[in-house]
Scaffold this motif. Structure first.
Motif, PDB file in Angstrom:
ATOM      1  N   GLN A  56      -4.121   6.767  -1.242  1.00  0.00           N
ATOM      2  CA  GLN A  56      -3.463   5.499  -0.972  1.00  0.00           C
ATOM      3  C   GLN A  56      -3.910   4.475  -2.003  1.00  0.00           C
ATOM      4  O   GLN A  56      -5.092   4.428  -2.362  1.00  0.00           O
ATOM      5  CB  GLN A  56      -3.798   5.006   0.438  1.00  0.00           C
ATOM      6  CG  GLN A  56      -3.294   5.938   1.517  1.00  0.00           C
ATOM      7  CD  GLN A  56      -3.717   5.500   2.902  1.00  0.00           C
ATOM      8  OE1 GLN A  56      -4.298   4.437   3.083  1.00  0.00           O
ATOM      9  NE2 GLN A  56      -3.410   6.325   3.881  1.00  0.00           N
ATOM     10  N   THR A 112       5.538   4.973   7.821  1.00  0.00           N
ATOM     11  CA  THR A 112       5.973   4.262   6.622  1.00  0.00           C
ATOM     12  C   THR A 112       6.943   3.150   7.002  1.00  0.00           C
ATOM     13  O   THR A 112       7.563   3.182   8.062  1.00  0.00           O
ATOM     14  CB  THR A 112       6.674   5.208   5.621  1.00  0.00           C
ATOM     15  OG1 THR A 112       7.807   5.790   6.242  1.00  0.00           O
ATOM     16  CG2 THR A 112       5.735   6.309   5.150  1.00  0.00           C
ATOM     17  N   LYS A 155       1.410   5.594  -0.804  1.00  0.00           N
ATOM     18  CA  LYS A 155       0.734   6.879  -0.736  1.00  0.00           C
ATOM     19  C   LYS A 155       1.392   7.818  -1.734  1.00  0.00           C
ATOM     20  O   LYS A 155       2.609   7.996  -1.710  1.00  0.00           O
ATOM     21  CB  LYS A 155       0.844   7.455   0.671  1.00  0.00           C
ATOM     22  CG  LYS A 155       0.129   8.768   0.851  1.00  0.00           C
ATOM     23  CD  LYS A 155       0.254   9.245   2.278  1.00  0.00           C
ATOM     24  CE  LYS A 155      -0.400  10.594   2.432  1.00  0.00           C
ATOM     25  NZ  LYS A 155      -0.217  11.119   3.792  1.00  0.00           N
ATOM     26  N   ILE A 158       0.872  -1.167   0.000  1.00  0.00           N
ATOM     27  CA  ILE A 158       0.000   0.000   0.000  1.00  0.00           C
ATOM     28  C   ILE A 158       0.913   1.223   0.000  1.00  0.00           C
ATOM     29  O   ILE A 158       1.749   1.377   0.894  1.00  0.00           O
ATOM     30  CB  ILE A 158      -0.944   0.010   1.208  1.00  0.00           C
ATOM     31  CG1 ILE A 158      -1.877  -1.189   1.119  1.00  0.00           C
ATOM     32  CG2 ILE A 158      -1.729   1.318   1.263  1.00  0.00           C
ATOM     33  CD1 ILE A 158      -2.813  -1.341   2.276  1.00  0.00           C
ATOM     34  N   LEU A 168       3.258   2.265   3.035  1.00  0.00           N
ATOM     35  CA  LEU A 168       2.597   2.175   4.328  1.00  0.00           C
ATOM     36  C   LEU A 168       2.518   0.746   4.847  1.00  0.00           C
ATOM     37  O   LEU A 168       2.500   0.531   6.060  1.00  0.00           O
ATOM     38  CB  LEU A 168       1.187   2.761   4.238  1.00  0.00           C
ATOM     39  CG  LEU A 168       1.104   4.192   3.705  1.00  0.00           C
ATOM     40  CD1 LEU A 168      -0.341   4.616   3.576  1.00  0.00           C
ATOM     41  CD2 LEU A 168       1.862   5.139   4.588  1.00  0.00           C
TER      42      LEU A 168
END
Length: 103
Positions: A11, A53, A6, A4, A39
């Motif tokens: 996201q 992160t 960003k 995932i 993430l």
């Protein structure tokens, strides 16, 4: 394996080989781009969750093209006052292909 990431205030869940539409990036087509705000990484059930992160994790991608999305029409109307406004919007985006997830 998925991650995932960003970018552009949003996201995205990505895997290798995915084609993704993100907010406009300042890169030319066929150039490499690295997303360093990862993430979460899932490696066959083993999760690495970042706070915020994951340290040292990156997602490498290649820019395919820049384009504009389909037009969205905004229409406002009030019946009794003869008020109506029409406005259109087309959002710019960059299409990227995910090459590798490292971390």
């Amino acid at each position: 394996m998925f991650a995932i990431i960003k970018t552009g205030g949003k996201q995205y869940r990505v895997t290798e080989g995915d084609i993704l539409r993100v907010e406009t990036l300042a890169k030319d087509p066929k150039q490499a781009v690295t997303f360093d705000q990862v993430l979460l990484i899932d490696n066959d059930g083993v999760l690495k969750v970042g706070q915020p992160t994951v340290q040292g994790a990156t997602v490498e991608a290649e820019v395919i093209t820049h384009d504009r999305a389909k037009k969205v029409i905004i229409f406002k109307k009030k019946k009794t006052t003869t008020y109506q406004r029409t406005q259109g919007h087309r959002q710019n985006y960059t299409e990227v292909r995910i090459k590798a997830i490292k971390g």
